[in-house]
Design a protein around this motif. Structure first.
Motif, PDB file in Angstrom:
ATOM      1  N   VAL A   1       0.859  -1.193   0.000  1.00  0.00           N
ATOM      2  CA  VAL A   1       0.000   0.000   0.000  1.00  0.00           C
ATOM      3  C   VAL A   1       0.887   1.232   0.000  1.00  0.00           C
ATOM      4  CG1 VAL A   1      -1.761   1.282   1.284  1.00  0.00           C
ATOM      5  CG2 VAL A   1      -1.858  -1.212   1.177  1.00  0.00           C
ATOM      6  N   LYS A   2       0.649   2.127  -0.974  1.00  0.00           N
ATOM      7  CA  LYS A   2       1.477   3.315  -1.135  1.00  0.00           C
ATOM      8  C   LYS A   2       0.762   4.601  -0.736  1.00  0.00           C
ATOM      9  CE  LYS A   2       4.221   3.061  -4.717  1.00  0.00           C
ATOM     10  NZ  LYS A   2       4.610   3.091  -6.122  1.00  0.00           N
ATOM     11  N   ALA A   3      -0.579   4.578  -0.679  1.00  0.00           N
ATOM     12  CA  ALA A   3      -1.348   5.774  -0.313  1.00  0.00           C
ATOM     13  C   ALA A   3      -2.642   5.346   0.378  1.00  0.00           C
ATOM     14  CB  ALA A   3      -1.662   6.595  -1.552  1.00  0.00           C
ATOM     15  N   ILE A   4      -3.053   6.126   1.381  1.00  0.00           N
ATOM     16  CA  ILE A   4      -4.292   5.864   2.113  1.00  0.00           C
ATOM     17  C   ILE A   4      -5.055   7.167   2.237  1.00  0.00           C
ATOM     18  CG2 ILE A   4      -5.303   5.091   4.291  1.00  0.00           C
ATOM     19  CD1 ILE A   4      -2.741   3.493   4.789  1.00  0.00           C
ATOM     20  N   HIS A   5      -6.379   7.094   2.031  1.00  0.00           N
ATOM     21  CA  HIS A   5      -7.216   8.290   2.161  1.00  0.00           C
ATOM     22  C   HIS A   5      -8.602   7.887   2.646  1.00  0.00           C
ATOM     23  CE1 HIS A   5      -8.911  12.224   1.319  1.00  0.00           C
ATOM     24  NE2 HIS A   5      -9.896  11.622   0.699  1.00  0.00           N
ATOM     25  N   GLN A   6      -9.171   8.652   3.575  1.00  0.00           N
ATOM     26  CA  GLN A   6     -10.561   8.458   3.985  1.00  0.00           C
ATOM     27  C   GLN A   6     -11.373   9.583   3.369  1.00  0.00           C
ATOM     28  OE1 GLN A   6     -11.404   8.437   8.208  1.00  0.00           O
ATOM     29  NE2 GLN A   6     -13.389   7.490   7.875  1.00  0.00           N
ATOM     30  N   ASP A   7     -12.406   9.220   2.575  1.00  0.00           N
ATOM     31  CA  ASP A   7     -13.179  10.236   1.876  1.00  0.00           C
ATOM     32  C   ASP A   7     -14.287  10.809   2.756  1.00  0.00           C
ATOM     33  OD1 ASP A   7     -15.378   8.487   1.780  1.00  0.00           O
ATOM     34  OD2 ASP A   7     -15.137   8.010  -0.333  1.00  0.00           O
ATOM     35  N   GLN A   8     -15.038  11.754   2.195  1.00  0.00           N
ATOM     36  CA  GLN A   8     -16.087  12.450   2.937  1.00  0.00           C
ATOM     37  C   GLN A   8     -17.231  11.538   3.370  1.00  0.00           C
ATOM     38  OE1 GLN A   8     -18.037  15.362   0.400  1.00  0.00           O
ATOM     39  NE2 GLN A   8     -17.580  14.134  -1.409  1.00  0.00           N
ATOM     40  N   PHE A   9     -17.344  10.373   2.775  1.00  0.00           N
ATOM     41  CA  PHE A   9     -18.402   9.420   3.118  1.00  0.00           C
ATOM     42  C   PHE A   9     -17.936   8.358   4.116  1.00  0.00           C
ATOM     43  CE2 PHE A   9     -19.128  10.899  -1.245  1.00  0.00           C
ATOM     44  CZ  PHE A   9     -20.299  11.608  -1.032  1.00  0.00           C
ATOM     45  N   GLY A  10     -16.657   8.377   4.466  1.00  0.00           N
ATOM     46  CA  GLY A  10     -16.110   7.430   5.421  1.00  0.00           C
ATOM     47  C   GLY A  10     -15.428   6.232   4.799  1.00  0.00           C
TER      48      GLY A  10
END
Length: 110
Positions: A44-53
């Motif tokens: 895993v090179k990138a992690i993001h939590q979006d506005q919807f969870g």
């Protein structure tokens, strides 16, 4: 040898005390997801939590969305230009779009 030990103690003791203090105040659990769970790569090179969870994971083999139970895989491919790259190293959310940084440029997922 002694200087190395002192260096390690000064670097890691504060981390141990902080994590122990955080654990004392809050109860939490940790679990992992991997290839066997549906993740396209364990790298895993990138992690993001979006506005919807949703949790988004950029890996060397594609984009993955995790809702807490299931993983869905997305390919980073533009059918108009007939090019793509699944080696995703950056994820940025802008409005309702995800911008994906790859080895071959930036792709936008709507």
């Amino acid at each position: 040898m002694k200087s190395r030990l002192i260096f390690l103690l000064t670097m890691f003791l504060p981390v141990l005390f902080c994590s122990r203090e955080a654990h004392a105040r809050h109860s939490f659990s940790v679990s992992s997801i991997e290839n066997g769970d549906g993740l396209s790569s364990n790298n895993v090179k990138a992690i993001h939590q979006d506005q919807f969870g949703f949790m988004w994971f950029g890996t060397k083999n594609g984009l993955n969305r995790y809702d807490g139970r299931n993983i869905r895989r997305y390919n980073c491919y533009d059918p108009e230009s007939k090019r793509g790259n699944n080696n995703i190293g950056a994820i940025y959310e802008h409005g309702d779009s995800l911008w994906l940084g790859t080895d071959r440029g930036v792709f936008v997922y709507d």
